[in-house]
Design a protein around this motif. Structure first.
Motif, PDB file in Angstrom:
ATOM      1  N   ARG A 382       0.841  -1.191   0.000  1.00 47.96           N
ATOM      2  CA  ARG A 382       0.000   0.000   0.000  1.00 47.96           C
ATOM      3  C   ARG A 382       0.876   1.241   0.000  1.00 47.96           C
ATOM      4  NH1 ARG A 382      -4.632  -2.326  -1.619  1.00 47.96           N
ATOM      5  NH2 ARG A 382      -5.299  -3.999  -0.201  1.00 47.96           N
ATOM      6  N   VAL A 392      -1.400  -0.274   7.061  1.00 54.42           N
ATOM      7  CA  VAL A 392      -2.605  -1.071   6.836  1.00 54.42           C
ATOM      8  C   VAL A 392      -3.231  -1.408   8.181  1.00 54.42           C
ATOM      9  CG1 VAL A 392      -1.798  -2.063   4.665  1.00 54.42           C
ATOM     10  CG2 VAL A 392      -1.263  -3.216   6.807  1.00 54.42           C
ATOM     11  N   ASP A 466      -4.738  -5.878   6.897  1.00 51.47           N
ATOM     12  CA  ASP A 466      -5.325  -5.315   5.672  1.00 51.47           C
ATOM     13  C   ASP A 466      -6.573  -6.086   5.258  1.00 51.47           C
ATOM     14  OD1 ASP A 466      -5.508  -3.478   3.636  1.00 51.47           O
ATOM     15  OD2 ASP A 466      -4.085  -4.490   2.317  1.00 51.47           O
TER      16      ASP A 466
END
Length: 666
Positions: A382, A392, A466
């Motif tokens: 990410r 996350v 996540d």
């Protein structure tokens, strides 16, 4: 990751999307092999009801052509060996006068034949020995790689109860015993085949003399069986006691600081002497057994030689045998000594290889408790709008866990019970949030990090990263996403650059220096004679505790994880350096999820939110100010932590290895 005052380090290549990542070996499936010169994952068979050689079958099958060619060459060499005495007998008969006053025949054809046989035997011997030993060393390499691969995938629960010396012994001397048997066994088998061929040729010459020669065979067989039964348990004991010696050596060297601090050198020498004496006793018993049986096994056939000479001599006088026949027969008797000489060695090597292989299989039969399941996915990286790594979400939901409950000793072994560390522990940490985990000693703060990284598997509840349960994520991608800086950092005996870049080996010097600057490590590294190329001693113990911690923090920065766990990562760093590191961390942790396992008030300042663990659950959650005002248990924990704090003078200790982690026997 962007380090203040520097350009952003080079980003890793494109990250994989969420996609199946394949499977990992379960206890009921074959074990993967890491051989560099092998093809797709063939395996060692996991069926423990099979013999040890059948379990190794797939590894050996990879070298079937090499083995076949070597065995054929060995058979050819054996053929030249057994033909030579017959040619020699014909030569003697040709050289002797056929009748009184007659002329002897020419010897040149026989001389040429013997020379040709000698040359051929030399070529074939080279071919089969080179082929078999090449196979043996390749299998040794593959078996060692396979064992190390399996060890790397075992959970911490395995290492909590196994001594380092046991693992070293099984990875070295046990594998070597298997390799030696695999290389020598075909040679001995061909020697036994030469025995059969020689007996056949002897029977062709004289059935009577052959029967006399075979009189010793039943006794040889009985003695060989007795030797085999003695050698197997002794071989197991010897390998186990080799492991004891390795363990004492490892603990004495690794724990040299503790040994010297308590003036316990004499006690360690005594422990080594005891282990060495136990090994000496087992070796002496083994060699005494070998010395008692092997000479008898080797020499029983020679006793028949006197009878052969007596009966054969009368047959030559009577004219039923020629002089060449009796010489050939005696040469075959001498030729039979080699198989009998090898039989004793084969029994010993075979029983040692069997014991060693079973010790190796004990490790390979350990289940991979945290193995990637079928369909496990890789977590994507990410990023923020600026391209930096983004945090996350992490969530613990009703997690239950106790140490020592994992299956021990293989898939069929019973489970052990132990007190719960977590009993319904739930915690949600939002993406990019910084949370401090606080609690009394032994409440499970570090356990939380170990479960998140799947060093151990929970017994109940769920842990997600996540949005994905960590059991549905490949271990590699999980540990690339979650970085960990322990309170007792481990450094490899490598350069400082390589230690900092360990999590991202392709990092260049600029990335490493930037991370070291942020971790307040650049200053002392620059003062070293070779700077970042300085090779640290074993475990980094030629550096101070604070210096090791700063290198560990820099290592985490370079790895650039989305989630960073700091397990009291500045406990050994002096106040001035700690403040500078905290100042750099505030900027570095801005976008990533951070879990601060806090034992000191100064560490808690890094977090926006504080949770208190007690009795296996989260009992308080809020800001530091809120908990300080409303939660007496939080105040008590801080007071206890403050009383335990001591100043760290960051003094560099002398060289030498560290004390090992506590282990238990196998």
């Amino acid at each position: 990751m962007r380090v203040a005052g520097t350009s952003a380090p080079a980003k890793p290549g494109p990250q994989p999307r969420l996609a199946p990542a394949g499977t990992d070996a379960s206890p009921a499936e074959p074990f993967d092999d890491l051989s560099a010169d092998s093809g797709p994952a063939d395996a060692i068979r996991a069926d423990r009801s099979l013999s040890w050689i059948r379990r190794l079958g797939p590894l050996l099958a990879r070298h079937r052509m090499r083995i076949v060619i070597a065995v054929l060459a060995a058979i050819a060499a054996m053929t030249t060996q057994v033909v030579a005495p017959r040619v020699a007998g014909y030569a003697i008969d040709a050289a002797l006068p056929i009748e009184v006053g007659g002329e002897s025949g020419t010897l040149w054809p026989y001389v040429a034949a013997l020379v040709a046989l000698g040359v051929a035997r030399g070529v074939f011997t080279y071919a089969y020995r080179n082929g078999l030993f090449s196979m043996g060393y390749r299998v040794e390499f593959q078996l060692r790689a396979l064992l190390f691969d399996h060890l790397s995938r075992l959970s911490f629960a395995f290492y909590d109860r196994v001594q380092t010396g046991e693992i070293i012994s099984r990875s070295n001397s046990d594998i070597r015993s298997v390799q030696m048997f695999l290389a020598f066994a075909p040679i001995v088998a061909v020697q036994l085949l030469s025995f059969v061929v020689a007996i056949s040729l002897m029977a062709w010459i004289s059935l009577t003399l052959t029967a006399i020669t075979m009189l010793a065979m039943p006794a040889v067989y009985v003695l060989g069986q007795r030797l085999r039964k003695i050698m197997f348990p002794l071989s197991w004991i010897i390998q186990s006691r080799n492991a004891e010696v390795a363990t004492v050596t490892d603990e004495s060297v690794s724990g040299v600081r503790v040994v010297k601090a308590f003036a316990a050198e004499a006690r360690q020498v005594e422990a080594m002497a005891t282990a060495a004496q136990r090994l000496r006793w087992a070796n002496l018993v083994q060699h005494n057994s070998r010395a008692s049986y092997t000479p008898v096994i080797e020499n029983l056939p020679r006793l028949a030689l006197t009878l052969v000479l007596l009966v054969g001599g009368h047959q030559v006088i009577n004219g039923s045998l020629t002089v060449g026949d009796i010489v050939t027969f005696n040469l075959y008797i001498v030729l039979l000594q080699a198989p009998f000489r090898f039989i004793g060695m084969l029994f010993i090597m075979g029983q040692r290889a069997k014991a060693s292989s079973e010790r190796i299989f004990e490790v390979l039969d350990e289940p991979v408790l945290a193995a990637d399941r079928l369909g496990a996915v890789c977590l994507p990286r990410r990023t923020t709008a600026a391209g930096d790594t983004a945090g996350v979400e992490v969530e613990f939901n009703d997690v239950r866990f106790a140490y020592g409950t994992e299956t021990v000793g293989g898939v069929d072994a019973p489970e052990r019970s132990a007190p719960l560390v977590f009993d319904g522990m739930s915690l949600r940490i939002g993406a990019g949030e910084r949370v401090a985990v606080v609690g009394r000693t032994g409440c499970g703060k570090t356990t939380l990090a170990r479960l998140l990284l799947r060093f151990y598997d929970r017994q109940g509840g769920a842990i997600t990263v996540d949005g994905h349960d960590i059991t549905d994520i490949t271990a590699d991608s999980l540990r690339r996403t979650v970085g960990f800086v322990p309170d007792e950092p481990f450094l490899f005996s490598a350069s400082i650059h390589d230690n900092i870049a360990y999590g991202r080996p392709d990092a260049d010097r600029a990335d490493v220096v930037a991370a070291a600057v942020a971790a307040q490590a650049h200053g002392f590294i620059s003062e070293l004679d070779e700077g970042y190329d300085t090779v640290v001693g074993e475990r980094g113990y030629d550096l101070s505790g604070g210096q090791r911690q700063r290198i560990a923090i820099a290592r985490a920065f370079v790895a650039d994880p989305s989630v960073l766990i700091l397990d009291d990562a500045t406990s050994s760093i002096d106040v001035a350096h700690e403040a500078a590191i905290h100042e750099a961390l505030v900027d570095l942790l801005a976008d990533r999820t951070t879990i601060v396992i806090a034992h000191r008030l100064s560490t808690i300042s890094l977090a926006e939110r504080v949770v208190l663990i007690e009795h296996g659950r989260i009992v308080a959650d809020g800001t530091h100010a809120e908990l300080l005002a409303n939660e007496p248990r939080y105040t008590e924990v801080l007071a206890a932590g403050a009383s335990d704090e001591t100043d760290n003078d960051d003094v560099q200790p002398p060289d030498g290895p560290s004390a090992p982690e506590a282990t238990t026997r196998w």
